[in-house]
Design an enzyme around this catalytic site. Structure first.
Site, mmCIF file in Angstrom:
data_model
loop_
_atom_site.group_PDB
_atom_site.id
_atom_site.type_symbol
_atom_site.label_atom_id
_atom_site.label_comp_id
_atom_site.label_asym_id
_atom_site.label_seq_id
_atom_site.Cartn_x
_atom_site.Cartn_y
_atom_site.Cartn_z
ATOM 1 N N PHE A 24 0.849 -1.192 0.000
ATOM 2 C CA PHE A 24 0.000 0.000 0.000
ATOM 3 C C PHE A 24 0.885 1.242 0.000
ATOM 4 C CE2 PHE A 24 -4.264 -1.690 0.697
ATOM 5 C CZ PHE A 24 -3.973 -3.004 1.014
ATOM 6 N N CYS A 30 -5.535 15.569 -0.086
ATOM 7 C CA CYS A 30 -6.863 15.202 -0.558
ATOM 8 C C CYS A 30 -7.605 16.477 -0.937
ATOM 9 C CB CYS A 30 -7.641 14.437 0.513
ATOM 10 S SG CYS A 30 -9.215 13.782 -0.103
ATOM 11 N N CYS A 34 -13.981 15.341 4.208
ATOM 12 C CA CYS A 34 -15.122 14.625 4.780
ATOM 13 C C CYS A 34 -15.110 14.815 6.301
ATOM 14 C CB CYS A 34 -15.037 13.144 4.433
ATOM 15 S SG CYS A 34 -14.932 12.844 2.652
ATOM 16 N N CYS A 37 -13.621 12.022 8.333
ATOM 17 C CA CYS A 37 -12.374 11.427 7.836
ATOM 18 C C CYS A 37 -11.394 11.159 8.982
ATOM 19 C CB CYS A 37 -11.714 12.365 6.826
ATOM 20 S SG CYS A 37 -10.136 11.712 6.207
ATOM 21 N N ASP A 38 -10.890 9.927 9.042
ATOM 22 C CA ASP A 38 -9.870 9.606 10.039
ATOM 23 C C ASP A 38 -8.570 9.151 9.371
ATOM 24 O OD1 ASP A 38 -10.637 7.179 9.065
ATOM 25 O OD2 ASP A 38 -11.161 6.283 10.993
ATOM 26 N N THR A 39 -8.434 9.486 8.078
ATOM 27 C CA THR A 39 -7.222 9.112 7.343
ATOM 28 C C THR A 39 -6.184 10.224 7.458
ATOM 29 O OG1 THR A 39 -8.583 7.914 5.750
ATOM 30 C CG2 THR A 39 -6.323 8.409 5.083
ATOM 31 N N GLU A 94 -7.219 3.461 -5.412
ATOM 32 C CA GLU A 94 -8.400 3.781 -4.605
ATOM 33 C C GLU A 94 -8.640 5.285 -4.706
ATOM 34 O OE1 GLU A 94 -8.231 0.190 -1.359
ATOM 35 O OE2 GLU A 94 -7.336 2.086 -0.745
ATOM 36 N N HIS A 188 -9.928 -6.344 7.404
ATOM 37 C CA HIS A 188 -8.920 -5.759 8.290
ATOM 38 C C HIS A 188 -9.529 -5.386 9.646
ATOM 39 C CE1 HIS A 188 -10.801 -2.722 5.848
ATOM 40 N NE2 HIS A 188 -10.375 -1.747 6.613
HETATM 41 S S1 SF4 Z 1 -12.360 10.254 3.684
HETATM 42 FE FE1 SF4 Z 1 -10.605 11.630 3.991
HETATM 43 S S2 SF4 Z 1 -9.068 10.911 2.501
HETATM 44 FE FE2 SF4 Z 1 -11.058 10.036 1.877
HETATM 45 S S3 SF4 Z 1 -11.931 11.516 0.407
HETATM 46 FE FE3 SF4 Z 1 -12.729 12.091 2.425
HETATM 47 S S4 SF4 Z 1 -11.263 13.636 3.199
HETATM 48 FE FE4 SF4 Z 1 -10.255 12.548 1.505
#
Ligand code: SF4
Length: 194
Positions: A24, A30, A34, A37-39, A94, A188
């Protein structure tokens, strides 16, 4: 240079390729925000093309997942895709579906996860799979809209994860109101790997 968050080996956790060993590569940045969002999308390090290929080459899998953030925003991606194909890699991307990058035609698998908060930003018209998170019953309408706009082989509903609580009930209810959609089992999360 490529701005990156992390590179790691794991099994694909979701969708049609669940269980496939992959490297990965998470790119920084980004174009959406969102609310849930937790990324981590902050840049942690940068690598040249050669540096990135060398890093990927350290892992055993010959499958690579280009993820983010939003990997279609990476200007130098065509060079990376070409170099990975030359080396015999299977490549999956992705994406949130907000950028129909030309180089997507040269990868092996496109997984699109459009966001209900940004329906007007979706421009992608074709993918291999589409995954929508069932955060509420309103996901039914969004799924139908997405299905009419993005042609795909597989359509998946993912259960919403609220701080570790997996909401299968809403996903099941949403699925029961749709045609041609399946549950994306999040291996996962069920098995506790990354
Ligand atoms: S979840 Fe986070 S990384 Fe995914 S599109 Fe939304 S803001 Fe971007």
């Amino acid at each position: 240079m490529y701005d990156l968050v992390e590179i790691f080996e794991s099994l694909q956790g979701e969708g049609r390729n669940a269980g496939r060993p992959c490297v990965f590569v998470r790119f920084a940045g980004c174009n959406l925000a969102c609310p849930w969002c937790d990324t981590d999308v902050a840049r942690h390090f940068s690598l040249s093309l050669d540096g990135l290929l060398a890093e990927i080459g350290q892992y055993k899998p010959k499958s690579v997942v280009l993820t983010g953030g939003e990997p279609t925003l990476v200007a130098e991606m065509p060079e990376l895709v070409a170099a990975l194909k030359e080396r015999g890699y299977w490549i999956a991307v992705e994406t949130n579906g907000t950028c129909d990058a030309e180089w997507l035609a040269f990868v092996d698998y496109v997984s699109c996860s459009p966001k209900a908060e940004y329906p007007d930003r979706i421009v992608l018209r074709r993918a291999d799979e589409v995954r929508v998170v069932a955060s509420s019953e309103a996901a039914v309408g969004f799924c139908r809209d997405v299905q009419s706009r993005i042609a795909a082989t597989d359509y998946y509903v993912s259960p919403c994860d609220r701080a570790g609580e997996i909401d299968f009930a809403t996903a099941k209810s949403v699925l029961s109101q749709l045609d041609g959609w399946s549950l994306s089992v999040q291996l996962h999360k069920l098995l506790g790997f990354r």
